[in-house]
Design a protein around this motif. Structure first.
Motif, PDB file in Angstrom:
ATOM      1  N   ARG A  91     -54.235  74.037  16.376  1.00 36.55           N
ATOM      2  CA  ARG A  91     -53.319  74.516  15.330  1.00 36.55           C
ATOM      3  C   ARG A  91     -52.465  73.365  14.813  1.00 36.55           C
ATOM      4  O   ARG A  91     -52.151  73.297  13.618  1.00 36.55           O
ATOM      5  CB  ARG A  91     -52.434  75.636  15.877  1.00 36.55           C
ATOM      6  N   LEU A  92     -52.099  72.465  15.707  1.00 34.35           N
ATOM      7  CA  LEU A  92     -51.358  71.276  15.286  1.00 34.35           C
ATOM      8  C   LEU A  92     -52.179  70.451  14.310  1.00 34.35           C
ATOM      9  O   LEU A  92     -51.658  69.922  13.322  1.00 34.35           O
ATOM     10  CB  LEU A  92     -50.989  70.434  16.509  1.00 34.35           C
ATOM     11  N   SER A  93     -53.482  70.367  14.557  1.00 38.18           N
ATOM     12  CA  SER A  93     -54.340  69.584  13.658  1.00 38.18           C
ATOM     13  C   SER A  93     -54.401  70.211  12.277  1.00 38.18           C
ATOM     14  O   SER A  93     -54.576  69.507  11.272  1.00 38.18           O
ATOM     15  CB  SER A  93     -55.745  69.445  14.247  1.00 38.18           C
ATOM     16  N   LEU A  94     -54.271  71.541  12.181  1.00 45.54           N
ATOM     17  CA  LEU A  94     -54.288  72.210  10.878  1.00 45.54           C
ATOM     18  C   LEU A  94     -53.111  71.779  10.011  1.00 45.54           C
ATOM     19  O   LEU A  94     -53.192  71.819   8.781  1.00 45.54           O
ATOM     20  CB  LEU A  94     -54.249  73.732  11.055  1.00 45.54           C
ATOM     21  N   ALA A  95     -52.017  71.362  10.650  1.00 44.09           N
ATOM     22  CA  ALA A  95     -50.827  70.939   9.913  1.00 44.09           C
ATOM     23  C   ALA A  95     -50.798  69.443   9.672  1.00 44.09           C
ATOM     24  O   ALA A  95     -49.857  68.937   9.058  1.00 44.09           O
ATOM     25  CB  ALA A  95     -49.565  71.349  10.689  1.00 44.09           C
ATOM     26  N   ARG A 115     -47.976  76.003   5.865  1.00 42.53           N
ATOM     27  CA  ARG A 115     -48.852  75.283   4.941  1.00 42.53           C
ATOM     28  C   ARG A 115     -48.044  74.495   3.914  1.00 42.53           C
ATOM     29  O   ARG A 115     -48.374  73.354   3.578  1.00 42.53           O
ATOM     30  CB  ARG A 115     -49.796  76.256   4.230  1.00 42.53           C
ATOM     31  N   ALA A 116     -46.967  75.107   3.430  1.00 39.55           N
ATOM     32  CA  ALA A 116     -46.113  74.413   2.458  1.00 39.55           C
ATOM     33  C   ALA A 116     -45.486  73.179   3.083  1.00 39.55           C
ATOM     34  O   ALA A 116     -45.395  72.115   2.458  1.00 39.55           O
ATOM     35  CB  ALA A 116     -45.042  75.366   1.936  1.00 39.55           C
ATOM     36  N   ALA A 117     -45.040  73.314   4.339  1.00 40.31           N
ATOM     37  CA  ALA A 117     -44.437  72.170   5.037  1.00 40.31           C
ATOM     38  C   ALA A 117     -45.468  71.071   5.261  1.00 40.31           C
ATOM     39  O   ALA A 117     -45.167  69.881   5.119  1.00 40.31           O
ATOM     40  CB  ALA A 117     -43.841  72.628   6.366  1.00 40.31           C
ATOM     41  N   ALA A 118     -46.703  71.463   5.605  1.00 38.99           N
ATOM     42  CA  ALA A 118     -47.759  70.479   5.830  1.00 38.99           C
ATOM     43  C   ALA A 118     -48.107  69.741   4.538  1.00 38.99           C
ATOM     44  O   ALA A 118     -48.389  68.537   4.555  1.00 38.99           O
ATOM     45  CB  ALA A 118     -48.997  71.164   6.403  1.00 38.99           C
ATOM     46  N   GLN A 119     -48.086  70.449   3.425  1.00 41.03           N
ATOM     47  CA  GLN A 119     -48.382  69.822   2.141  1.00 41.03           C
ATOM     48  C   GLN A 119     -47.270  68.870   1.711  1.00 41.03           C
ATOM     49  O   GLN A 119     -47.517  67.876   1.037  1.00 41.03           O
ATOM     50  CB  GLN A 119     -48.595  70.902   1.079  1.00 41.03           C
ATOM     51  N   GLU A 120     -46.042  69.169   2.105  1.00 42.45           N
ATOM     52  CA  GLU A 120     -44.896  68.337   1.742  1.00 42.45           C
ATOM     53  C   GLU A 120     -44.774  67.112   2.640  1.00 42.45           C
ATOM     54  O   GLU A 120     -44.166  66.104   2.268  1.00 42.45           O
ATOM     55  CB  GLU A 120     -43.617  69.174   1.815  1.00 42.45           C
TER      56      GLU A 120
END
Length: 212
Positions: A91-95, A115-120
């Motif tokens: 799950r960490l890798s997904l971010a 997802r928004a945080a990962a994109q930012e």
């Protein structure tokens, strides 16, 4: 006598050179014995053994070493075993930058907020730049300014010139001062939308200091 010819002299703390490690594995007597042990063991290594609360696979994902992570998973490490905060390495890798690192089981995904945080994250990482100071921790806190952060930390602002002088001396030569005392210094800076807090991870709120 046990140290003679074991193939590991000079390694130090750097275990990131895979070619060097393979060479040592091929020539070290102890390592040959280890390979025989692994071949004869029905379970091999405990791939999900914990060190400081996390597995080697978690560390590989956290350190952005996808090749290492794939090798560990291929050797039997579980990408979806819950770890810190209920997150698994998978799950960490997904971010992170390699969201396709492991095939995700049905129903496992990031929330819309995650997802928004990962994109930012890439933009914020680039804005922060690259620097390294041993022991430094940094947190970006939304919704409060530096003054509110100081209040919540129950910290004492450094405004006296003499205290600023001590702080400057510490920054110029940190190893000349008591380590425990230096751990109580926290930096807080207001930024648009919140504040940035930096310092060592073992800071105690009752005796913290801050500087803008």
């Amino acid at each position: 006598m046990a140290a003679q010819g074991d193939g590991w002299s000079g390694m130090g703390g750097n275990w990131t050179d895979a070619d060097d490690i393979r060479r040592r594995l091929d020539t070290g007597r102890r390592c040959s014995a280890l390979r025989r042990l692994l071949r004869s063991s029905p379970t091999g290594l405990r791939m999900d053994a914990l060190e400081d609360g996390v597995t080697a696979l978690w560390e590989a994902v956290m350190s952005r070493k996808p090749a290492n992570a794939r090798a560990l998973a291929a050797a039997g490490a579980d990408p979806w075993r819950p770890s810190l905060g209920g997150w698994s390495p998978g799950r960490l890798s997904l971010a992170g930058p390699t969201p396709g690192l492991f095939p995700a089981p049905d129903g496992v995904s990031l929330t819309a907020t995650e997802r928004a945080a990962a994109q930012e994250a890439p933009r914020l990482t680039a804005a922060l730049g690259e620097f390294y100071y041993d022991g430094t921790g940094l947190a970006c806190v939304a919704g409060i300014d530096a003054a509110e952060a100081v209040r919540r930390l129950e910290a004492t602002p450094v405004v006296d010139d003499s205290l600023l002088g001590v702080l400057n001396e510490l920054l110029e030569d940190p190893y000349a001062h008591d380590m425990d005392e230096s751990l109580h210094i926290v930096g807080v800076t207001s930024v648009p939308g919140g504040c940035v807090v930096t310092g060592c991870s073992r800071v105690g709120p009752a005796s913290s200091r801050w500087t803008p």
